[in-house]
Design an enzyme around this catalytic site. Structure first.
Site, PDB file in Angstrom:
ATOM      1  N   CYS A 131       1.836  -2.801   4.632  1.00 55.42           N
ATOM      2  CA  CYS A 131       1.922  -4.051   3.869  1.00 55.42           C
ATOM      3  C   CYS A 131       2.828  -5.059   4.570  1.00 55.42           C
ATOM      4  O   CYS A 131       4.051  -5.057   4.364  1.00 55.42           O
ATOM      5  CB  CYS A 131       2.447  -3.746   2.457  1.00 55.42           C
ATOM      6  SG  CYS A 131       2.622  -5.219   1.448  1.00 55.42           S
ATOM      7  N   CYS A 134       4.964  -7.261   2.335  1.00 53.20           N
ATOM      8  CA  CYS A 134       6.122  -6.584   1.737  1.00 53.20           C
ATOM      9  C   CYS A 134       7.226  -6.365   2.778  1.00 53.20           C
ATOM     10  O   CYS A 134       8.402  -6.457   2.463  1.00 53.20           O
ATOM     11  CB  CYS A 134       5.754  -5.207   1.181  1.00 53.20           C
ATOM     12  SG  CYS A 134       4.156  -5.104   0.398  1.00 53.20           S
ATOM     13  N   ASP A 135       6.848  -6.015   4.011  1.00 46.72           N
ATOM     14  CA  ASP A 135       7.833  -5.498   4.970  1.00 46.72           C
ATOM     15  C   ASP A 135       8.100  -6.385   6.176  1.00 46.72           C
ATOM     16  O   ASP A 135       8.940  -6.032   7.020  1.00 46.72           O
ATOM     17  CB  ASP A 135       7.365  -4.113   5.482  1.00 46.72           C
ATOM     18  CG  ASP A 135       7.324  -3.084   4.356  1.00 46.72           C
ATOM     19  OD1 ASP A 135       8.014  -3.308   3.341  1.00 46.72           O
ATOM     20  OD2 ASP A 135       6.609  -2.085   4.483  1.00 46.72           O
TER      21      ASP A 135
END
Ligand code: NAP
Length: 338
Positions: A131, A134-135
Site C-alpha cells: 500500500c 499508506c507507507d
C-alpha cells in the site's frame, strides 16, 4: 431480531446493497469487518467514479457509509467469523455473538496477493508493503521497487514516485496489462525505470529490506541493452549467478492482484480462481430473474469476491444493487417458509 438480509462486507458492493435494501423496505445489517471500506480505503485519488471528477478512496467510502447509516442501515464494525447456512434463518457469527438473517449477501471483496517468496513474511512491514498511499511516507528519498503490471502497479508507482527519486517498476512480462493511459503516465516519470521479463525470487534483508533477488528471462528489446550484465549495470545491481541478480532497494510495493475473501464460507462453490460462483436464472420467457444467487438458496453475492473480471468500484456498487434487488424478489417469493 431476525434481519431480512445480513450483508457481510462494507466495500462499495456491501454498502450499496445496504442502501438499496433499506430503500426496498427491508431491514438489513452490515457486518463491516474490523477494517471497513475495502480496497478503496487503500487508494488515493479516484477519477473514474461517476459523479466525482476527483475524490479520494476513503472520502468516497465515507460518503457511501454516511448515506447507508443515514437511511437507517445498522453496521457492526467487526469481522464475521462464521456463516451457518444449514437452516434458515442463517446464523452469522461475530465471535460469540450470533446474528440471524433470512438471507445473506457475501460482499467480502478481495485482499492483496503476495509474492510468496521465502523472506516475504519476515520483511512485511519492514520494507515490504502492498500500500503505497499508506507507507510512502517511510520511503522518502529512498530507492524502491513496485512489482506488477496491472492498474494497481501503475497507481502504486505514481504514488511512491512522489516521494522516491528512484523507482523501479518490475513486471514479469514485457507487455503491461494496465490501461495504456496509466502506463503512459508512469513511463513519462523521470524517476521511474521499467524492468521487464523479470520476476522476484526473494526479498533480502535481516531486519529490514535491503534488496531484491531477481531473475531476468529473455532480455526485452525495450530495455535497450545487449546483455544481462549491461542491464544489471543500468539498474545499479549486482550479478549473482546465471540469470539472477540483486537490486538494492529499501522498499518494495507488491501490486500483483487480489485474492477473493472466501475462507469463512466453506459451503459456497468457488471457481478455479477462488471467486464465488454466481448462478443466473431466467424465467419462462427467457428474461433474467436472478443474477447474484450462489449455490446456497438465500445466500447471494456481490462485488470482487465473485467478480474476477471487472473489479471496479462502480461495478462492485452495481453488483451490490443487483444483490439487494435479488434478495427482495427472493424474499417475496419464499418468505412464507421463514
Ligand atoms: P491485475 O489486473 O490482475 O494485474 C496483476 C498484475 O500482476 C499482472 O500484470 C500480472 O502479470 C502480475 N502478477 C500476477 N501474479 C504475479 C506474480 N506471482 N508475480 C509477478 N507478477 C504477477 O490486478 P490489479 O492491478 O490489482 O487490478 C485489479 C483490478 O482493479 C483490475 O480490474 C484493474 O483494472 C482494477 N483497478 C483499477 C484502477 C483504476 O481504474 N484507477 C486502479 C487499480 C486497480 P501478467 O500481466 O503477466 O498476468
Amino acid at each position: 431480531m431476525i434481519y431480512d438480509v445480513i450483508i457481510i462486507g462494507s466495500g462499495p458492493s456491501g454498502l450499496t446493497a445496504g442502501i438499496y435494501s433499506t430503500r426496498l423496505g427491508l431491514h438489513p445489517l452490515i457486518i463491516a469487518g474490523q477494517t471497513w471500506g475495502g480496497q478503496l480505503m487503500l487508494t488515493t485519488d479516484v477519477e473514474n467514479y461517476p459523479g466525482y471528477r476527483k475524490i479520494t478512496g476513503p472520502e468516497l467510502m465515507q460518503k457511501m457509509r454516511d448515506q447507508a447509516e443515514g437511511l437507517g442501515v445498522e453496521i457492526v464494525d467487526a469481522d464475521c467469523t462464521r456463516l451457518e447456512t444449514k437452516e434458515r434463518p442463517f446464523h452469522v457469527a461475530v465471535g460469540d455473538k450470533i446474528f440471524e438473517g433470512k438471507t445473506v449477501i457475501v460482499a467480502t471483496g478481495a485482499d492483496t496477493r503476495w509474492l510468496d517468496v521465502p523472506n516475504e513474511g519476515k520483511l512485511r512491514g519492514r520494507g515490504v508493503s502492498s500500500c503505497a498511499p499508506c507507507d510512502a511516507f517511510f520511503f522518502r528519498g529512498k530507492p524502491v521497487a513496485v512489482v506488477g503490471g496491472g492498474d494497481s502497479a501503475m497507481e502504486e508507482t505514481q504514488v511512491i514516485a512522489k516521494v522516491s527519486p528512484d523507482v523501479v517498476l518490475i513486471h514479469r512480462r514485457d507487455e503491461f496489462r494496465a490501461q495504456p493511459a496509466m502506463v503512459a503516465k508512469v513511463s513519462a516519470l523521470p524517476q521511474v525505470k521499467l524492468l521487464y521479463n523479470t520476476r522476484v525470487v526473494d526479498v533480502l534483508g535481516d531486519t529490514v529490506l535491503t534488496g531484491l533477488l531477481l531473475e531476468t528471462g529473455t532480455l526485452s528489446p525495450k530495455q535497450q541493452v545487449g546483455s544481462l550484465p549491461e542491464l544489471v549495470a543500468k539498474f545499479g545491481g549486482e550479478q549473482k549467478s546465471g540469470t539472477q541478480w540483486i537490486l538494492p532497494r529499501s522498499g518494495v510495493f507488491v501490486a500483483i492482484g487480489l485474492i477473493p475473501n472466501t475462507d469463512r464460507f466453506p459451503g459456497l462453490t468457488l471457481d478455479a480462481h477462488g471467486n464465488i460462483v454466481r448462478y443466473e436464472e431466467k424465467d419462462g420467457q427467457g428474461m433474467l430473474s436472478y443474477f447474484t444467487k450462489t449455490n446456497i438458496p438465500g445466500v447471494f453475492t456481490a462485488g470482487d469476491v465473485h467478480d474476477g473480471r471487472y473489479k471496479q468500484a462502480i461495478t462492485a456498487a452495481a453488483f451490490g444493487c443487483m444483490a439487494a434487488l435479488d434478495v427482495a424478489r427472493w424474499l417475496s417469493e419464499t418468505d412464507t417458509h421463514t
